[in-house]
Motif scaffolding. Sequence first.
Motif, PDB file in Angstrom:
ATOM      1  N   ASN A 188     -44.927 -14.012 -10.574  1.00  0.00           N
ATOM      2  CA  ASN A 188     -44.555 -14.288  -9.190  1.00  0.00           C
ATOM      3  C   ASN A 188     -45.739 -14.922  -8.443  1.00  0.00           C
ATOM      4  OD1 ASN A 188     -43.622 -14.325  -6.576  1.00  0.00           O
ATOM      5  ND2 ASN A 188     -42.915 -12.207  -6.579  1.00  0.00           N
ATOM      6  N   PRO A 189     -45.616 -16.177  -7.998  1.00  0.00           N
ATOM      7  CA  PRO A 189     -46.724 -16.827  -7.282  1.00  0.00           C
ATOM      8  C   PRO A 189     -47.097 -16.114  -5.985  1.00  0.00           C
ATOM      9  CG  PRO A 189     -45.096 -18.439  -7.993  1.00  0.00           C
ATOM     10  CD  PRO A 189     -44.480 -17.088  -8.201  1.00  0.00           C
ATOM     11  N   ALA A 190     -46.160 -15.359  -5.413  1.00  0.00           N
ATOM     12  CA  ALA A 190     -46.451 -14.662  -4.152  1.00  0.00           C
ATOM     13  C   ALA A 190     -47.539 -13.611  -4.323  1.00  0.00           C
ATOM     14  CB  ALA A 190     -45.174 -14.020  -3.601  1.00  0.00           C
ATOM     15  N   GLU A 191     -47.784 -13.172  -5.558  1.00  0.00           N
ATOM     16  CA  GLU A 191     -48.837 -12.187  -5.814  1.00  0.00           C
ATOM     17  C   GLU A 191     -50.230 -12.742  -5.482  1.00  0.00           C
ATOM     18  OE1 GLU A 191     -48.498 -10.865  -9.801  1.00  0.00           O
ATOM     19  OE2 GLU A 191     -46.482 -10.006  -9.551  1.00  0.00           O
ATOM     20  N   PHE A 192     -50.358 -14.072  -5.517  1.00  0.00           N
ATOM     21  CA  PHE A 192     -51.658 -14.694  -5.247  1.00  0.00           C
ATOM     22  C   PHE A 192     -51.820 -15.066  -3.775  1.00  0.00           C
ATOM     23  CE2 PHE A 192     -50.393 -15.643  -9.602  1.00  0.00           C
ATOM     24  CZ  PHE A 192     -51.477 -15.158 -10.314  1.00  0.00           C
ATOM     25  N   THR A 193     -50.779 -14.837  -2.980  1.00  0.00           N
ATOM     26  CA  THR A 193     -50.839 -15.194  -1.550  1.00  0.00           C
ATOM     27  C   THR A 193     -50.537 -13.982  -0.673  1.00  0.00           C
ATOM     28  OG1 THR A 193     -48.519 -15.897  -1.671  1.00  0.00           O
ATOM     29  CG2 THR A 193     -50.201 -17.607  -1.973  1.00  0.00           C
ATOM     30  N   ASP A 194     -50.912 -12.804  -1.171  1.00  0.00           N
ATOM     31  CA  ASP A 194     -50.721 -11.561  -0.417  1.00  0.00           C
ATOM     32  C   ASP A 194     -49.254 -11.322  -0.038  1.00  0.00           C
ATOM     33  OD1 ASP A 194     -53.461 -11.058  -0.511  1.00  0.00           O
ATOM     34  OD2 ASP A 194     -53.826 -12.232   1.315  1.00  0.00           O
ATOM     35  N   GLY A 195     -48.357 -11.665  -0.964  1.00  0.00           N
ATOM     36  CA  GLY A 195     -46.927 -11.421  -0.753  1.00  0.00           C
ATOM     37  C   GLY A 195     -46.225 -12.450   0.094  1.00  0.00           C
ATOM     38  N   VAL A 196     -46.950 -13.479   0.553  1.00  0.00           N
ATOM     39  CA  VAL A 196     -46.327 -14.534   1.362  1.00  0.00           C
ATOM     40  C   VAL A 196     -45.724 -15.595   0.432  1.00  0.00           C
ATOM     41  CG1 VAL A 196     -46.707 -16.325   3.097  1.00  0.00           C
ATOM     42  CG2 VAL A 196     -47.954 -14.153   3.236  1.00  0.00           C
ATOM     43  N   ASN A 197     -44.495 -15.970   0.701  1.00  0.00           N
ATOM     44  CA  ASN A 197     -43.820 -17.001  -0.106  1.00  0.00           C
ATOM     45  C   ASN A 197     -44.491 -18.351   0.143  1.00  0.00           C
ATOM     46  OD1 ASN A 197     -42.100 -18.779  -1.381  1.00  0.00           O
ATOM     47  ND2 ASN A 197     -40.226 -17.821  -0.627  1.00  0.00           N
ATOM     48  N   PRO A 198     -45.138 -18.941  -0.874  1.00  0.00           N
ATOM     49  CA  PRO A 198     -45.853 -20.201  -0.661  1.00  0.00           C
ATOM     50  C   PRO A 198     -44.941 -21.425  -0.628  1.00  0.00           C
ATOM     51  CG  PRO A 198     -46.053 -19.529  -2.944  1.00  0.00           C
ATOM     52  CD  PRO A 198     -45.280 -18.432  -2.259  1.00  0.00           C
ATOM     53  N   PHE A 199     -43.683 -21.228  -0.954  1.00  0.00           N
ATOM     54  CA  PHE A 199     -42.774 -22.372  -1.042  1.00  0.00           C
ATOM     55  C   PHE A 199     -42.016 -22.566   0.266  1.00  0.00           C
ATOM     56  CE2 PHE A 199     -43.301 -20.847  -5.387  1.00  0.00           C
ATOM     57  CZ  PHE A 199     -43.628 -22.028  -6.047  1.00  0.00           C
ATOM     58  N   SER A 200     -41.677 -23.820   0.523  1.00  0.00           N
ATOM     59  CA  SER A 200     -40.844 -24.140   1.683  1.00  0.00           C
ATOM     60  C   SER A 200     -39.451 -24.517   1.189  1.00  0.00           C
ATOM     61  CB  SER A 200     -41.458 -25.304   2.471  1.00  0.00           C
ATOM     62  OG  SER A 200     -41.572 -26.454   1.652  1.00  0.00           O
ATOM     63  N   SER A 201     -38.483 -24.410   2.058  1.00  0.00           N
ATOM     64  CA  SER A 201     -37.122 -24.790   1.675  1.00  0.00           C
ATOM     65  C   SER A 201     -37.022 -26.313   1.600  1.00  0.00           C
ATOM     66  CB  SER A 201     -36.113 -24.223   2.676  1.00  0.00           C
ATOM     67  OG  SER A 201     -36.440 -24.627   3.993  1.00  0.00           O
ATOM     68  N   SER A 202     -36.006 -26.777   0.906  1.00  0.00           N
ATOM     69  CA  SER A 202     -35.825 -28.225   0.745  1.00  0.00           C
ATOM     70  C   SER A 202     -34.340 -28.538   0.597  1.00  0.00           C
ATOM     71  CB  SER A 202     -36.593 -28.736  -0.480  1.00  0.00           C
ATOM     72  OG  SER A 202     -36.087 -28.133  -1.664  1.00  0.00           O
ATOM     73  N   ILE A 203     -34.034 -29.796   0.749  1.00  0.00           N
ATOM     74  CA  ILE A 203     -32.663 -30.287   0.579  1.00  0.00           C
ATOM     75  C   ILE A 203     -32.710 -31.415  -0.443  1.00  0.00           C
ATOM     76  CG2 ILE A 203     -30.682 -31.370   1.691  1.00  0.00           C
ATOM     77  CD1 ILE A 203     -31.545 -30.088   4.299  1.00  0.00           C
ATOM     78  N   GLU A 204     -31.884 -31.295  -1.475  1.00  0.00           N
ATOM     79  CA  GLU A 204     -31.819 -32.334  -2.503  1.00  0.00           C
ATOM     80  C   GLU A 204     -30.555 -33.160  -2.304  1.00  0.00           C
ATOM     81  OE1 GLU A 204     -32.234 -30.652  -6.379  1.00  0.00           O
ATOM     82  OE2 GLU A 204     -34.404 -30.378  -6.157  1.00  0.00           O
ATOM     83  N   LEU A 205     -30.737 -34.469  -2.270  1.00  0.00           N
ATOM     84  CA  LEU A 205     -29.633 -35.391  -2.030  1.00  0.00           C
ATOM     85  C   LEU A 205     -29.427 -36.299  -3.237  1.00  0.00           C
ATOM     86  CD1 LEU A 205     -30.841 -36.643   1.482  1.00  0.00           C
ATOM     87  CD2 LEU A 205     -29.312 -34.720   1.048  1.00  0.00           C
ATOM     88  N   THR A 206     -28.180 -36.608  -3.504  1.00  0.00           N
ATOM     89  CA  THR A 206     -27.864 -37.699  -4.435  1.00  0.00           C
ATOM     90  C   THR A 206     -27.092 -38.739  -3.651  1.00  0.00           C
ATOM     91  OG1 THR A 206     -25.851 -36.557  -5.181  1.00  0.00           O
ATOM     92  CG2 THR A 206     -27.842 -36.262  -6.496  1.00  0.00           C
ATOM     93  N   LEU A 207     -27.420 -39.995  -3.868  1.00  0.00           N
ATOM     94  CA  LEU A 207     -26.833 -41.096  -3.104  1.00  0.00           C
ATOM     95  C   LEU A 207     -25.686 -41.746  -3.859  1.00  0.00           C
ATOM     96  CD1 LEU A 207     -30.134 -42.828  -1.921  1.00  0.00           C
ATOM     97  CD2 LEU A 207     -28.873 -40.984  -0.797  1.00  0.00           C
ATOM     98  N   LYS A 208     -24.814 -42.407  -3.134  1.00  0.00           N
ATOM     99  CA  LYS A 208     -23.780 -43.212  -3.770  1.00  0.00           C
ATOM    100  C   LYS A 208     -24.444 -44.391  -4.475  1.00  0.00           C
ATOM    101  CE  LYS A 208     -20.210 -41.827  -0.508  1.00  0.00           C
ATOM    102  NZ  LYS A 208     -19.257 -42.223   0.551  1.00  0.00           N
TER     103      LYS A 208
END
Length: 293
Positions: free
Chosen positions: A101-121
């Motif tokens: 768990n990467p959060a173990e290296f950041t004192d329990g704080v989630n280091p990741f941000s949310s994202s949106i993945e798009l596919t185009l026509k």
Amino acid sequence: MGKKRHSTGRRPSLQAATLCISTALVLILLGLVVFFTLTGRNLSSYVKENLVVSMMLEQDMTDPEAQTMCRGLQQRPYIKHVAFISKKSALADATKEMGINPAEFTDGVNPFSSSIELTLKSDYANSDSLKWISRELKKYPKVTEINYQKDLIDAVNRNLAKIGIGMLVLAILLTFVSFSLINNTVKLDIYARRFSIHTMKLVGASWGFIRRPFVRRAVLTGLLAAFLALLFLAGCMYALYRYEPEILTIVTWEEMVITAAAVVLFGIVITALCANISVNRFLKMKAGELYKI
């Protein structure tokens, strides 16, 4: 004498069978060209519509806000699919891949941000369109970055364009070759009846009257050859489906129907045209010329 008559009677049947089989083989070739040309267009769209554009969001973006943004993005005319990846999902995926768990290296704080993945026509999956699409997406609140693989998209479009040109050249070349092969096959069949053509001309039959049965016979042969070609192509398609069921995501019923119609149309038009050309050639000849060819 009886054996001789039996042998002579079998010759036209053998010629008809040879003509039908030869035409069917050429129609199979033409059918494959039409099928792969149509399928290539779908394959191009399939590849382009699986290229991912990522919208990176700020850390303080909440999931409800992101979901609202996704619903707005889905209404855009150039977007095919929208997928929201929350911070929790990103952390879970990273933990699964890293085994820790990467959060173990950041004192329990989630280091990741949310994202949106798009596919185009597919029409928008090119560098020029992505430039203005990126500028438009960056105008959304709390969007930090727009990521897409520019080199990969350029390479995909470049290679698909080359494949498209190659398929077009191949289709034109094989259509010409197929016409030549069917023309020679029909010509040989009519060549065996050149003296019958001359005899009918001597008794006063019009060219149209003489030509009609040969063209009708050629069209019937073309229809039978098209039927045999379609049976073979359908068998190949069924075997391909049994081997890889996902092929139906690229090949639709529309392509199958167009291919079948093209095979039947080629079978009728090419054989009728070749028969017409060959009969006219022998109609223009004098009696002495028939013995020299």
